[in-house]
Design an enzyme around this catalytic site. Structure first.
Site: not given
Length: 503
Positions: A264, A322, A374
């Site tokens: 990430e 995301k 994440c």
């Protein structure tokens, strides 16, 4: 005397809640969760709604203060907040989550106060408590009791019912234990529930032998790069060239692998500002027939929005943005009011926008990859939806925010459960650990040591097909829990109405 007894009760609840995280990673003493929950269930019986709420909140505060107080590391070490204020913020956060945890348990006072009703109702309320926390105020889906079964026989049920179903079984075992010391009148129901838990456990062992998905193609060679960049230097403009050079240096020996993954935000700037690097990597990937996926913040000129993304280079195709952002970490609620008030709210990567709710999977060597960045990996239903047409699960993360706390290991355990639920292999690439290759049954095939720079090489076999959980998500057990709770409340009200008519 009454105050002393109340104080002892609250202490017992707080200590029991505090012990609960020992059942999860990195400790794995899973029976502790059942004993811990049994104390709460024993003390919830025959309480008023207010008493049930307070007792559940005390238990929850102990559980979260012991299990997620690692947020202190983010606030103090990386948010640069003085230790006393960081401790206060951490305490308030844990208290707030404990209040959310406690709300559904007020209903325990409204169900019939009988052993059979408790055996059905308390597990249902436990599931509703976990489910409520999964979406209330964007959700905090951490410390679910079902995760204790990542390595037990009951994990065989995960492809059918997911982590919430495992939580229900765990709570059923806990309420059974809670009633062992009850009167003779409860013994029949206790025996029945004990037999049921035993049958579910044995069935879980048998279910572990079922392969819900099939190999889609030959194995792919994969390399996960763990750069171990200091979080406090990562976003410094003066460090950018060094970071990019390190990524290139770590990648160079592995051209020729089918897939290389950078974690990430591995590239700590936008593609526009790292055009030379990305062009070179894209060219090298195509020359060597290698796909490379990197975490990177992206910028959309047309809208002026920033996204936390995974970008495909080389022979890979696609981009993922995301869709579940961390409050105060990746966006600031009420930003126009709060932004700039305290330094913690001005952290790097705290002004992202949500990606589209439906995005195509990434493509690598003919295989489709469902990506979770994440925090997204801890949402069971989100991952199940993304995994529907995928052959491989990918999660990239930067757990450097949490230092040497237990958070990265907890995060890893939840990722393993997503692999089990969907029966798909997973690649987990992180900045400083835990970087790992996980098979479709949640087993760790290989992993790197934390807090070291390195590359993890291994094979991963794409799989096709879907589990029952990937079809339905958590709704069957959530609906069952709602029906049980509502049915038991209605049963008590009906019984009380009949009693009033008789008198």
């Amino acid at each position: 005397m009454i105050r002393a007894a109340r104080g002892q009760t609250f202490l017992a609840l707080f200590v029991s809640g505090s012990l609960f995280p020992l059942a999860l990673a990195p400790f794995y003493y899973w029976p502790i969760a059942i004993a811990s929950m049994a104390v709460l269930f024993r003390l919830l019986q025959r309480q008023s709604p207010k008493q049930a709420f307070i007792k559940s909140a005390v238990f929850g505060f102990g559980m979260f203060f012991a299990g997620v107080s690692w947020v202190y590391v983010s606030i103090h070490d990386h948010g640069f907040i003085a230790a006393p204020l960081a401790l206060l913020a951490t305490t308030l956060f844990c208290l707030f989550i404990a209040l959310l945890f406690a709300l559904p348990f007020t209903l325990s006072a409204l169900i019939p106060q009988t052993p059979t009703a408790w055996l059905l109702g308390l597990p249902a309320l436990w599931v509703l408590s976990e489910w409520f926390r999964s979406w209330a105020l964007t959700g905090f889906p951490w410390l679910y009791s079902g995760y204790i079964h990542t390595e037990t026989w009951l994990s065989g049920w995960a492809p059918l019912g997911g982590v919430f179903w495992l939580s229900f079984i765990t709570a059923l075992a806990a309420v059974t234990v809670a009633q062992l010391s009850q009167t003779q009148r409860s013994q029949a129901s206790v025996k029945f529930s004990a037999i049921l838990v035993a049958l579910l456990t044995v069935s879980g062992y048998l279910l572990k032998n079922i392969h819900w998905t099939q190999a889609h193609s030959e194995s792919l060679s994969a390399v996960l790069v763990q750069p171990n960049i200091d979080q406090n230097k990562k976003w410094s403009a003066g460090e950018l060239d060094r970071i990019l050079q390190q990524l290139q240096t770590q990648t160079e020996p592995h051209w020729g692998a089918d897939l290389i993954v950078w974690p990430e935000a591995a590239v700590p700037t936008t593609p526009q500002r790292a055009a030379d690097l990305l062009t070179a990597i894209d060219r090298a990937g195509k020359v060597n027939q290698t796909a490379l996926l990197t975490g990177i913040p992206t910028y959309e000129r047309s809208s002026g929005k920033y996204f936390n993304s995974v970008l495909a280079l080389g022979t890979a195709q696609g981009q993922y943005d995301k869709t579940r952002l961390v409050p105060f970490g990746e966006y600031v609620p009420l930003e126009s009011i709060l932004r700039g008030l305290i330094r913690f709210l001005d952290l790097p990567m705290s002004s992202f926008s949500l990606g589209a709710s439906e995005q195509p999977p990434l493509i690598v060597a003919g295989a489709t990859i469902a990506t979770a960045i994440c925090y997204e990996i801890v949402y069971p239903d989100l991952v199940a939806e993304m995994a529907e047409n995928a052959n491989i699960l990918l999660t990239v993360s930067n757990d450097a925010w949490f230092g040497q706390s237990i958070a990265p290991r907890q995060h890893m355990q939840m990722a393993r459960m997503r692999a089990i639920e969907n029966s798909k292999p997973m690649l987990r690439g992180t900045t400083n650990g835990v970087t790992a290759i996980i098979d479709h049954q949640g087993n760790i095939v290989a992993q790197l040591a934390q807090f070291t720079a390195g590359e993890l090489s291994g094979e991963i076999t794409p799989r096709s097909g879907r589990t029952f959980f990937s079809h339905t998500g958590s709704w069957p057990i959530v609906v069952l829990s709602l029906l049980l709770s509502c049915g038991l409340i209605a049963q008590r009200r009906y019984g009380e109405t009949n009693n009033e008519k008789r008198h």
